[in-house]
Design a protein around this motif. Structure first.
Motif, PDB file in Angstrom:
ATOM      1  N   GLY A   1       6.461   8.522   0.101  1.00  0.00           N
ATOM      2  CA  GLY A   1       6.654   7.770   1.334  1.00  0.00           C
ATOM      3  C   GLY A   1       7.546   6.558   1.192  1.00  0.00           C
ATOM      4  O   GLY A   1       7.594   5.726   2.108  1.00  0.00           O
ATOM      5  N   PHE A   2       8.273   6.447   0.101  1.00  0.00           N
ATOM      6  CA  PHE A   2       9.133   5.282  -0.137  1.00  0.00           C
ATOM      7  C   PHE A   2      10.135   5.030   0.996  1.00  0.00           C
ATOM      8  O   PHE A   2      10.315   3.872   1.401  1.00  0.00           O
ATOM      9  CB  PHE A   2       9.854   5.453  -1.473  1.00  0.00           C
TER      10      PHE A   2
ATOM     11  N   ASN B   1      -0.023   7.299   3.780  1.00  0.00           N
ATOM     12  CA  ASN B   1       0.423   7.850   5.058  1.00  0.00           C
ATOM     13  C   ASN B   1       1.627   8.747   4.816  1.00  0.00           C
ATOM     14  O   ASN B   1       2.466   8.473   3.960  1.00  0.00           O
ATOM     15  CB  ASN B   1       0.785   6.720   6.025  1.00  0.00           C
ATOM     16  N   LYS B   2       1.728   9.830   5.591  1.00  0.00           N
ATOM     17  CA  LYS B   2       2.801  10.805   5.412  1.00  0.00           C
ATOM     18  C   LYS B   2       4.051  10.448   6.211  1.00  0.00           C
ATOM     19  O   LYS B   2       5.118  10.996   5.968  1.00  0.00           O
ATOM     20  CB  LYS B   2       2.300  12.194   5.800  1.00  0.00           C
ATOM     21  N   SER B   3       3.924   9.556   7.183  1.00  0.00           N
ATOM     22  CA  SER B   3       5.074   9.118   7.978  1.00  0.00           C
ATOM     23  C   SER B   3       4.994   7.600   8.131  1.00  0.00           C
ATOM     24  O   SER B   3       4.063   6.960   7.623  1.00  0.00           O
ATOM     25  CB  SER B   3       5.073   9.799   9.352  1.00  0.00           C
TER      26      SER B   3
ATOM     27  N   ARG C   1      11.731  -4.608   3.368  1.00  0.00           N
ATOM     28  CA  ARG C   1      11.491  -3.276   2.815  1.00  0.00           C
ATOM     29  C   ARG C   1      11.031  -3.362   1.360  1.00  0.00           C
ATOM     30  O   ARG C   1      11.119  -4.410   0.716  1.00  0.00           O
ATOM     31  CB  ARG C   1      12.742  -2.424   2.908  1.00  0.00           C
ATOM     32  N   ASN C   2      10.562  -2.234   0.879  1.00  0.00           N
ATOM     33  CA  ASN C   2      10.280  -2.046  -0.535  1.00  0.00           C
ATOM     34  C   ASN C   2      11.538  -1.488  -1.187  1.00  0.00           C
ATOM     35  O   ASN C   2      12.032  -0.436  -0.790  1.00  0.00           O
ATOM     36  CB  ASN C   2       9.107  -1.075  -0.706  1.00  0.00           C
TER      37      ASN C   2
ATOM     38  N   LEU D   1       0.852  -1.186   0.000  1.00  0.00           N
ATOM     39  CA  LEU D   1       0.000   0.000   0.000  1.00  0.00           C
ATOM     40  C   LEU D   1       0.887   1.234   0.000  1.00  0.00           C
ATOM     41  O   LEU D   1       2.111   1.157   0.026  1.00  0.00           O
ATOM     42  CB  LEU D   1      -0.917  -0.010   1.225  1.00  0.00           C
ATOM     43  N   ASP D   2       0.257   2.419  -0.011  1.00  0.00           N
ATOM     44  CA  ASP D   2       0.988   3.691   0.072  1.00  0.00           C
ATOM     45  C   ASP D   2       0.993   4.178   1.523  1.00  0.00           C
ATOM     46  O   ASP D   2       0.001   4.701   2.014  1.00  0.00           O
ATOM     47  CB  ASP D   2       0.329   4.757  -0.794  1.00  0.00           C
TER      48      ASP D   2
END
Length: 304
Positions: free
Chosen positions: A226-227, A268-270, A218-219, A146-147
Protein backbone atom coordinates in the motif's frame (compact mmCIF):
# COMPACT_ATOMS: atom_id res chain seq x y z
CA UNK A 1 40.21 4.79 -32.61
CA UNK A 2 39.43 8.23 -31.15
CA UNK A 3 38.58 9.56 -34.59
CA UNK A 4 36.29 6.61 -35.30
CA UNK A 5 34.52 7.15 -31.96
CA UNK A 6 34.00 10.86 -32.61
CA UNK A 7 32.85 10.17 -36.15
CA UNK A 8 30.34 7.58 -34.91
CA UNK A 9 28.90 10.08 -32.41
CA UNK A 10 28.43 12.70 -35.10
CA UNK A 11 26.97 10.42 -37.75
CA UNK A 12 23.67 11.50 -39.34
CA UNK A 13 21.47 8.65 -37.95
CA UNK A 14 22.62 9.25 -34.39
CA UNK A 15 22.15 13.01 -34.70
CA UNK A 16 18.58 12.38 -35.88
CA UNK A 17 18.05 10.05 -32.90
CA UNK A 18 19.40 12.67 -30.47
CA UNK A 19 17.06 15.27 -31.96
CA UNK A 20 14.07 12.94 -31.65
CA UNK A 21 14.93 12.19 -28.00
CA UNK A 22 15.19 15.90 -27.17
CA UNK A 23 11.85 16.59 -28.89
CA UNK A 24 10.15 13.80 -26.91
CA UNK A 25 11.64 15.19 -23.70
CA UNK A 26 10.29 18.68 -24.45
CA UNK A 27 6.84 17.28 -25.18
CA UNK A 28 6.79 15.39 -21.86
CA UNK A 29 8.05 18.38 -19.87
CA UNK A 30 5.55 20.72 -21.51
CA UNK A 31 2.88 19.39 -19.14
CA UNK A 32 4.94 20.28 -16.07
CA UNK A 33 4.38 23.54 -14.20
CA UNK A 34 7.28 24.95 -12.24
CA UNK A 35 4.84 27.03 -10.22
CA UNK A 36 3.41 23.83 -8.70
CA UNK A 37 6.80 22.45 -7.70
CA UNK A 38 7.11 22.55 -3.88
CA UNK A 39 10.90 22.37 -4.13
CA UNK A 40 11.16 25.51 -6.28
CA UNK A 41 8.30 27.40 -4.64
CA UNK A 42 8.41 26.48 -0.92
CA UNK A 43 5.78 27.58 1.57
CA UNK A 44 7.91 27.65 4.71
CA UNK A 45 11.34 28.75 5.97
CA UNK A 46 12.67 25.20 6.27
CA UNK A 47 11.82 24.38 2.66
CA UNK A 48 13.28 27.74 1.58
CA UNK A 49 16.58 26.86 3.23
CA UNK A 50 16.53 23.46 1.53
CA UNK A 51 15.94 25.15 -1.83
CA UNK A 52 18.91 27.42 -1.15
CA UNK A 53 21.08 24.37 -0.46
CA UNK A 54 19.84 22.66 -3.62
CA UNK A 55 20.72 25.71 -5.75
CA UNK A 56 24.19 25.83 -4.20
CA UNK A 57 24.67 22.14 -5.05
CA UNK A 58 23.53 22.72 -8.65
CA UNK A 59 25.97 25.64 -8.98
CA UNK A 60 28.83 23.46 -7.74
CA UNK A 61 27.94 20.69 -10.17
CA UNK A 62 27.75 23.15 -13.06
CA UNK A 63 31.29 24.37 -12.30
CA UNK A 64 32.34 20.82 -13.15
CA UNK A 65 29.96 19.99 -15.98
CA UNK A 66 30.21 23.20 -18.02
CA UNK A 67 34.03 23.08 -18.40
CA UNK A 68 33.87 19.34 -19.19
CA UNK A 69 31.22 19.88 -21.88
CA UNK A 70 33.14 22.85 -23.28
CA UNK A 71 36.45 20.98 -23.39
CA UNK A 72 34.75 17.96 -24.99
CA UNK A 73 33.37 20.08 -27.83
CA UNK A 74 36.67 21.95 -28.19
CA UNK A 75 38.66 18.68 -28.39
CA UNK A 76 36.24 17.21 -30.92
CA UNK A 77 36.68 20.26 -33.14
CA UNK A 78 40.42 20.79 -32.67
CA UNK A 79 41.47 17.15 -33.07
CA UNK A 80 39.08 16.23 -35.86
CA UNK A 81 40.44 15.16 -39.23
CA UNK A 82 41.90 18.26 -40.81
CA UNK A 83 41.95 20.14 -37.49
CA UNK A 84 44.79 22.17 -36.00
CA UNK A 85 45.51 19.82 -33.10
CA UNK A 86 48.86 18.08 -32.75
CA UNK A 87 49.66 14.82 -30.98
CA UNK A 88 52.12 15.63 -28.14
CA UNK A 89 51.98 12.82 -25.57
CA UNK A 90 54.73 14.17 -23.22
CA UNK A 91 52.56 15.65 -20.44
CA UNK A 92 54.67 14.58 -17.44
CA UNK A 93 55.58 18.19 -16.56
CA UNK A 94 52.39 20.03 -17.50
CA UNK A 95 51.87 22.34 -14.51
CA UNK A 96 48.67 23.84 -15.93
CA UNK A 97 47.01 20.45 -16.43
CA UNK A 98 48.02 19.24 -12.96
CA UNK A 99 46.70 22.41 -11.32
CA UNK A 100 43.37 21.88 -13.07
CA UNK A 101 43.19 18.16 -12.27
CA UNK A 102 43.99 18.55 -8.56
CA UNK A 103 42.97 22.14 -7.80
CA UNK A 104 39.42 21.90 -9.12
CA UNK A 105 38.37 18.87 -7.04
CA UNK A 106 40.10 20.32 -3.96
CA UNK A 107 38.08 23.55 -4.20
CA UNK A 108 34.86 21.58 -4.74
CA UNK A 109 35.54 19.36 -1.70
CA UNK A 110 36.17 22.42 0.49
CA UNK A 111 32.94 24.05 -0.71
CA UNK A 112 30.91 20.89 -0.13
CA UNK A 113 32.44 20.45 3.34
CA UNK A 114 31.52 24.03 4.24
CA UNK A 115 27.93 23.58 3.04
CA UNK A 116 27.56 20.28 4.91
CA UNK A 117 28.67 21.79 8.20
CA UNK A 118 26.64 25.02 7.90
CA UNK A 119 23.38 23.48 6.65
CA UNK A 120 23.55 20.47 8.98
CA UNK A 121 23.14 22.84 11.92
CA UNK A 122 20.77 25.17 10.09
CA UNK A 123 18.42 22.33 9.08
CA UNK A 124 18.55 20.38 12.34
CA UNK A 125 14.98 18.96 12.60
CA UNK A 126 15.11 19.12 16.41
CA UNK A 127 16.09 22.80 16.44
CA UNK A 128 13.31 25.20 17.54
CA UNK A 129 12.31 27.59 14.77
CA UNK A 130 12.32 31.37 15.08
CA UNK A 131 8.99 32.86 14.07
CA UNK A 132 7.68 36.40 13.71
CA UNK A 133 4.06 36.10 14.78
CA UNK A 134 1.86 36.83 17.76
CA UNK A 135 1.75 33.17 18.88
CA UNK A 136 5.16 31.53 19.03
CA UNK A 137 4.04 28.57 21.18
CA UNK A 138 4.78 25.27 19.39
CA UNK A 139 1.69 23.38 18.24
CA UNK A 140 2.31 19.72 19.19
CA UNK A 141 1.12 16.85 17.01
CA UNK A 142 1.96 13.16 17.34
CA UNK A 143 2.18 11.27 14.03
CA UNK A 144 1.95 7.48 13.79
CA UNK A 145 2.72 5.59 10.57
CA UNK A 146 0.40 2.64 9.97
CA UNK A 147 -0.22 0.20 7.09
CA UNK A 148 -0.84 2.28 4.94
CA UNK A 149 -2.11 5.49 6.44
CA UNK A 150 -1.10 8.25 8.84
CA UNK A 151 -2.65 8.79 12.26
CA UNK A 152 -2.33 12.26 13.80
CA UNK A 153 -2.94 12.74 17.52
CA UNK A 154 -3.39 16.23 18.99
CA UNK A 155 -2.42 15.74 22.67
CA UNK A 156 -3.39 19.26 23.82
CA UNK A 157 -6.78 19.12 22.09
CA UNK A 158 -7.67 15.48 22.85
CA UNK A 159 -8.60 14.68 19.24
CA UNK A 160 -7.15 12.61 16.39
CA UNK A 161 -7.39 12.42 12.60
CA UNK A 162 -6.48 9.99 9.84
CA UNK A 163 -4.69 11.22 6.70
CA UNK A 164 -5.28 14.90 7.49
CA UNK A 165 -2.86 17.12 9.41
CA UNK A 166 -4.33 20.52 10.25
CA UNK A 167 -2.49 23.26 12.15
CA UNK A 168 -2.58 27.05 12.59
CA UNK A 169 -0.76 29.11 9.99
CA UNK A 170 2.47 30.88 11.05
CA UNK A 171 2.60 28.92 14.33
CA UNK A 172 5.49 26.48 14.85
CA UNK A 173 4.41 22.89 14.21
CA UNK A 174 6.20 20.47 16.57
CA UNK A 175 5.86 16.91 15.28
CA UNK A 176 6.67 13.80 17.30
CA UNK A 177 6.79 10.84 14.93
CA UNK A 178 6.82 7.07 15.33
CA UNK A 179 5.70 3.95 13.46
CA UNK A 180 3.48 1.03 14.38
CA UNK A 181 4.71 -0.91 11.36
CA UNK A 182 7.93 -1.09 9.35
CA UNK A 183 10.26 1.90 8.99
CA UNK A 184 8.68 4.70 6.98
CA UNK A 185 9.62 8.28 6.13
CA UNK A 186 7.61 11.43 6.85
CA UNK A 187 7.82 14.39 4.48
CA UNK A 188 5.82 17.46 3.47
CA UNK A 189 7.84 18.80 0.49
CA UNK A 190 6.25 22.27 0.45
CA UNK A 191 7.21 22.85 4.09
CA UNK A 192 10.52 20.98 4.06
CA UNK A 193 12.03 18.22 6.10
CA UNK A 194 12.23 14.47 5.71
CA UNK A 195 12.66 12.24 8.73
CA UNK A 196 12.25 8.54 9.41
CA UNK A 197 9.52 6.97 11.53
CA UNK A 198 10.63 3.82 13.35
CA UNK A 199 8.75 1.44 15.62
CA UNK A 200 9.57 1.86 19.31
CA UNK A 201 11.41 5.14 18.65
CA UNK A 202 10.45 8.78 18.26
CA UNK A 203 11.84 11.40 15.92
CA UNK A 204 11.04 15.10 15.94
CA UNK A 205 10.44 17.61 13.19
CA UNK A 206 9.76 21.34 13.45
CA UNK A 207 8.00 23.10 10.56
CA UNK A 208 6.25 26.40 9.84
CA UNK A 209 3.87 27.43 7.05
CA UNK A 210 4.34 31.03 5.91
CA UNK A 211 0.91 31.17 4.32
CA UNK A 212 -2.38 29.28 4.45
CA UNK A 213 -2.79 26.40 2.04
CA UNK A 214 -3.20 22.69 1.52
CA UNK A 215 -0.03 20.69 0.95
CA UNK A 216 0.62 17.03 0.20
CA UNK A 217 2.54 14.93 2.68
CA UNK A 218 3.67 11.40 2.02
CA UNK A 219 5.74 8.42 3.03
CA UNK A 220 8.93 8.46 0.94
CA UNK A 221 10.23 5.08 2.18
CA UNK A 222 8.94 1.96 0.38
CA UNK A 223 6.89 0.05 2.95
CA UNK A 224 4.97 -2.62 1.12
CA UNK A 225 1.90 -3.12 -1.05
CA UNK A 226 0.00 0.00 0.00
CA UNK A 227 2.98 2.36 -0.26
CA UNK A 228 1.62 4.35 -3.28
CA UNK A 229 -1.53 5.44 -1.40
CA UNK A 230 0.24 6.38 1.85
CA UNK A 231 -0.13 10.14 1.54
CA UNK A 232 -2.07 12.78 3.46
CA UNK A 233 -3.24 16.39 3.33
CA UNK A 234 -1.43 18.99 5.43
CA UNK A 235 -3.53 22.13 5.91
CA UNK A 236 -2.28 25.42 7.34
CA UNK A 237 -5.32 27.47 8.34
CA UNK A 238 -5.88 30.98 9.72
CA UNK A 239 -7.10 31.10 13.32
CA UNK A 240 -10.80 31.43 12.49
CA UNK A 241 -10.74 28.61 9.92
CA UNK A 242 -8.79 26.41 12.35
CA UNK A 243 -11.38 26.96 15.08
CA UNK A 244 -14.15 26.01 12.64
CA UNK A 245 -12.28 22.83 11.69
CA UNK A 246 -11.70 22.02 15.36
CA UNK A 247 -15.43 22.33 16.03
CA UNK A 248 -16.14 19.89 13.19
CA UNK A 249 -13.73 17.31 14.63
CA UNK A 250 -15.14 17.64 18.16
CA UNK A 251 -18.62 16.96 16.82
CA UNK A 252 -17.50 13.69 15.19
CA UNK A 253 -19.18 10.54 16.48
CA UNK A 254 -16.07 8.32 16.48
CA UNK A 255 -13.78 7.98 19.51
CA UNK A 256 -10.30 6.51 19.30
CA UNK A 257 -10.00 3.96 22.07
CA UNK A 258 -7.89 0.81 22.27
CA UNK A 259 -10.42 -1.39 20.43
CA UNK A 260 -10.94 1.14 17.64
CA UNK A 261 -7.19 1.62 17.29
CA UNK A 262 -6.72 -2.13 16.67
CA UNK A 263 -9.21 -1.90 13.80
CA UNK A 264 -7.56 1.24 12.47
CA UNK A 265 -4.09 -0.34 12.50
CA UNK A 266 -5.15 -3.13 10.14
CA UNK A 267 -3.63 -2.82 6.64
CA UNK A 268 -5.88 -1.07 4.12
CA UNK A 269 -5.96 -2.21 0.49
CA UNK A 270 -6.79 1.24 -0.94
CA UNK A 271 -6.37 4.86 0.10
CA UNK A 272 -7.76 5.36 3.60
CA UNK A 273 -10.28 8.23 3.65
CA UNK A 274 -9.97 11.12 6.08
CA UNK A 275 -11.44 10.23 9.47
CA UNK A 276 -12.05 12.34 12.58
CA UNK A 277 -12.05 11.24 16.23
CA UNK A 278 -13.66 13.57 18.78
CA UNK A 279 -11.67 12.00 21.62
CA UNK A 280 -8.60 9.83 22.02
CA UNK A 281 -7.31 7.64 24.84
CA UNK A 282 -4.89 9.48 27.09
CA UNK A 283 -1.26 8.58 26.41
CA UNK A 284 -2.13 6.47 23.35
CA UNK A 285 1.08 7.56 21.62
CA UNK A 286 3.25 6.30 24.50
CA UNK A 287 1.31 3.04 24.65
CA UNK A 288 2.12 2.49 20.95
CA UNK A 289 5.79 3.06 21.73
CA UNK A 290 5.62 0.67 24.70
CA UNK A 291 4.53 -2.19 22.44
CA UNK A 292 8.11 -2.28 21.14
CA UNK A 293 10.28 -0.79 23.87
CA UNK A 294 8.68 -2.45 26.92
CA UNK A 295 6.06 -5.00 25.77
CA UNK A 296 5.89 -6.82 29.09
CA UNK A 297 5.04 -3.60 30.95
CA UNK A 298 2.49 -2.57 28.34
CA UNK A 299 0.75 -5.96 28.50
CA UNK A 300 0.81 -5.94 32.30
CA UNK A 301 -0.94 -2.56 32.32
CA UNK A 302 -3.45 -3.73 29.75
CA UNK A 303 -2.33 -1.17 27.17
CA UNK A 304 -3.31 -1.91 23.58
Amino acid sequence: MARLFIRSLTSAPLLHLYGLMMLCGLVVLSGCSLQSSPLLYPKGPVASTERELMLFAIAIMLTVLIPVWGLTLWCCRRYRKGGKGEYRPDWCSSTLVECGVWGGPLIIILLIGYLVVVYTFRLDPYKPLTVHSTDTTPFPVQAVALDWKWLFIYPELGIATVNELVFPQSRPLALEITSDTVMTSFMIPALGGQIYAMAGMTTHLNLIADQPGTFTGRNTQFSGTGFPQMYFSAKALPDKAFEDWLGTVRNASSMLNSAHYHQLARPNKSYAPVEYFSSVDTDLFNHILARYSAPSTALANGAL
